[in-house]
Design an enzyme around this catalytic site. Structure first.
Site, short mmCIF file in Angstrom:
data_model
loop_
_atom_site.label_atom_id
_atom_site.label_comp_id
_atom_site.label_asym_id
_atom_site.label_seq_id
_atom_site.Cartn_x
_atom_site.Cartn_y
_atom_site.Cartn_z
N SER A 50 -0.55 -0.57 7.03
CA SER A 50 0.00 0.21 8.14
C SER A 50 1.29 -0.44 8.62
O SER A 50 1.58 -1.61 8.28
CB SER A 50 -1.00 0.25 9.29
OG SER A 50 -1.13 -1.06 9.84
N ASP A 82 0.68 2.96 4.68
CA ASP A 82 -0.30 3.83 5.35
C ASP A 82 0.33 4.42 6.61
O ASP A 82 0.85 3.67 7.45
CB ASP A 82 -1.53 2.97 5.70
CG ASP A 82 -2.72 3.78 6.14
OD1 ASP A 82 -2.80 4.97 5.79
OD2 ASP A 82 -3.60 3.21 6.82
N HIS A 208 -9.35 10.06 5.41
CA HIS A 208 -9.07 8.91 6.26
C HIS A 208 -10.29 8.63 7.13
O HIS A 208 -11.18 9.47 7.26
CB HIS A 208 -7.85 9.20 7.15
CG HIS A 208 -6.55 9.03 6.43
ND1 HIS A 208 -5.62 8.08 6.79
CD2 HIS A 208 -6.04 9.67 5.35
CE1 HIS A 208 -4.58 8.15 5.96
NE2 HIS A 208 -4.81 9.12 5.09
N THR A 233 -11.48 -0.35 9.33
CA THR A 233 -12.21 -0.94 10.46
C THR A 233 -13.49 -1.66 10.03
O THR A 233 -13.81 -2.72 10.59
CB THR A 233 -12.57 0.17 11.49
OG1 THR A 233 -11.37 0.88 11.80
CG2 THR A 233 -13.13 -0.42 12.76
#
Ligand code: 13P
Length: 284
Positions: A50, A82, A208, A233
């Site tokens: 990210s 990302d 996602h 996560t």
């Protein structure tokens, strides 16, 4: 082996009806854990990075870690931006050595999303780099970006089909009910949307928010036509829990290796379980 574009991985997944995992890389231990899991199961995978993770690690370290993983493992690995937010970020990543980029234009109007995605596809394809687009808005929190559940919009199949036709993306993330982060309850995945779009277009559909989704729901999503699933996560939670356990047990620990090793081991187990679930073992 050099880093590969997602086009080396995803068409095979579509033909073989399995899904390639995108595991987000946030630091050295993530890179090592994901690579070890891939090596143990002989599985291709995608490193997702990210913009927040990029800022944290620095672009040079990020590319070096991914290249070291590919070299050490001999596995086909893609390094993928990302939720890229702009043409400039995407180009910066490509210049630095990324083999794939996502442009998340889902916060723009549908027509602007098409226009902006198209520009990135044109530039990226000229350099052999694959592109993922996004339609609909995925709820939850990733980095500093939060989308409240009530603002998360499901993708419309007819819009997804036209989006692919006009932009020429290699993969498309469609909002079908999952969210970034862990879930308070059980997500409701709209398999009908996945099925309709997967049947109509030849590229990969991306799910996602893979963390915390019950195994059977992920299997059903793959059956419906998803061929790339993103997980971040769950690794963060497992790694941090392992660190917490070590520090709670012994307040005198100061050597980072004493708590980062268990964190890394915990993430290896998470990634292995996802690779097995996604059907990617022995697909390298
Ligand atoms: P999770 O953090 O919910 O696994 O989502 C990851 C993701 O979708 C990255 O784009």
């Amino acid at each position: 082996m050099a880093l590969v574009s997602m086009n080396e991985l995803l068409p095979k997944a579509k033909a073989g009806k399995y899904a390639v995992g995108q595991f987000n890389m946030n630091n050295l231990e993530f890179a090592q854990a994901i690579t070890q899991a891939g090596m143990e199961l002989n599985a291709p995978f995608i490193f997702g990075v990210s913009e927040g993770a990029l800022k944290y690690m620095g672009i040079e370290y990020t590319v070096a870690l991914a290249e070291a993983s590919a070299k050490k493992s001999g596995l086909p690995i893609a390094l993928h931006l990302d939720h890229g937010s702009s043409f400039d970020v995407a180009m910066k990543c490509i210049r630095a050595g990324f083999s794939s980029v996502m442009f998340d234009g889902s916060h723009h109007s549908y027509e602007d999303n098409i226009r902006l995605t198209k520009e990135i596809v044109k530039a990226a394809h000229a350099m052999g780099v694959s592109v993922e687009g996004e339609l609909g808005t995925i709820g939850g929190t990733e980095d500093d970006i939060s989308v409240a559940e009530e603002n998360a919009n499901l993708a419309k199949p007819e819009e997804a089909i036209r989006f692919y036709e006009e932009t020429g993306v290699d993969a498309l993330a469609i909002a079908v009910g999952t969210a970034h982060g862990m879930y308070a309850g059980v997500p409701k995945i709209h398999y009908d949307i996945i099925e309709q779009v997967a049947r109509a277009i030849p590229i990969s559909l991306v799910l996602h928010g893979g963390s915390g989704v019950p195994d059977q729901m992920l299997i059903d999503a793959i059956k419906a036509g998803v061929t790339k699933i993103n997980v971040n996560t769950e690794n963060q939670v497992a790694g941090t829990q392992a660190i917490r356990d070590v520090l709670n047990k012994d307040a005198k620990v100061y050597d980072p290796r004493k708590y980062l090793t268990p964190a890394r081991n915990a993430m290896v187990e998470v990634v292995k379980s996802k690779i097995i679930l996604f059907g990617t073992s022995n697909k390298s």
